[in-house]
Design a protein around this motif. Sequence first.
Motif, PDB file in Angstrom:
ATOM      1  N   GLU A   1       0.837  -1.210   0.000  1.00  0.00           N
ATOM      2  CA  GLU A   1       0.000   0.000   0.000  1.00  0.00           C
ATOM      3  C   GLU A   1       0.868   1.254   0.000  1.00  0.00           C
ATOM      4  OE1 GLU A   1      -3.656   2.145   0.008  1.00  0.00           O
ATOM      5  OE2 GLU A   1      -3.138   0.091  -0.481  1.00  0.00           O
TER       6      GLU A   1
ATOM      7  N   GLU B   1       2.220   6.779  -6.855  1.00  0.00           N
ATOM      8  CA  GLU B   1       1.218   7.699  -7.413  1.00  0.00           C
ATOM      9  C   GLU B   1       1.577   9.146  -7.075  1.00  0.00           C
ATOM     10  OE1 GLU B   1      -2.674   6.577  -6.039  1.00  0.00           O
ATOM     11  OE2 GLU B   1      -2.630   4.670  -7.115  1.00  0.00           O
TER      12      GLU B   1
ATOM     13  N   ARG C   1       2.240   1.652  -3.553  1.00  0.00           N
ATOM     14  CA  ARG C   1       1.254   2.176  -4.497  1.00  0.00           C
ATOM     15  C   ARG C   1       1.023   3.670  -4.285  1.00  0.00           C
ATOM     16  NH1 ARG C   1      -3.720   3.683  -4.642  1.00  0.00           N
ATOM     17  NH2 ARG C   1      -4.222   3.074  -2.525  1.00  0.00           N
ATOM     18  N   GLU C   2       0.813   4.064  -3.033  1.00  0.00           N
ATOM     19  CA  GLU C   2       0.511   5.465  -2.748  1.00  0.00           C
ATOM     20  C   GLU C   2       1.681   6.386  -3.062  1.00  0.00           C
ATOM     21  OE1 GLU C   2      -1.150   5.930   1.148  1.00  0.00           O
ATOM     22  OE2 GLU C   2      -2.821   4.592   0.700  1.00  0.00           O
TER      23      GLU C   2
END
Length: 69
Positions: free
Chosen positions: A41, A48, A44-45
């Motif tokens: 997680e 981005e 991914r964050e």
Amino acid sequence: MAKQDRTSDLVGLLSADRERVESEWIDSVAGSLKGRISKAEVDRELRELYAALLEARGRGGGGPPRPPT
């Protein structure tokens, strides 16, 4: 040095070393969170966020956010 030149230099540096910077940033943040969220997680964050940062700087962004209209 003109602002546009500094922005181009920053975007170039962040783009050229993107994988290393992202990896080190992810490891640092994931370690500081001590398992509160998964490393996947965090990965991914932050990827981005990094992409959005490069996109904004590439467009010449970097000033304070503007309020919605």
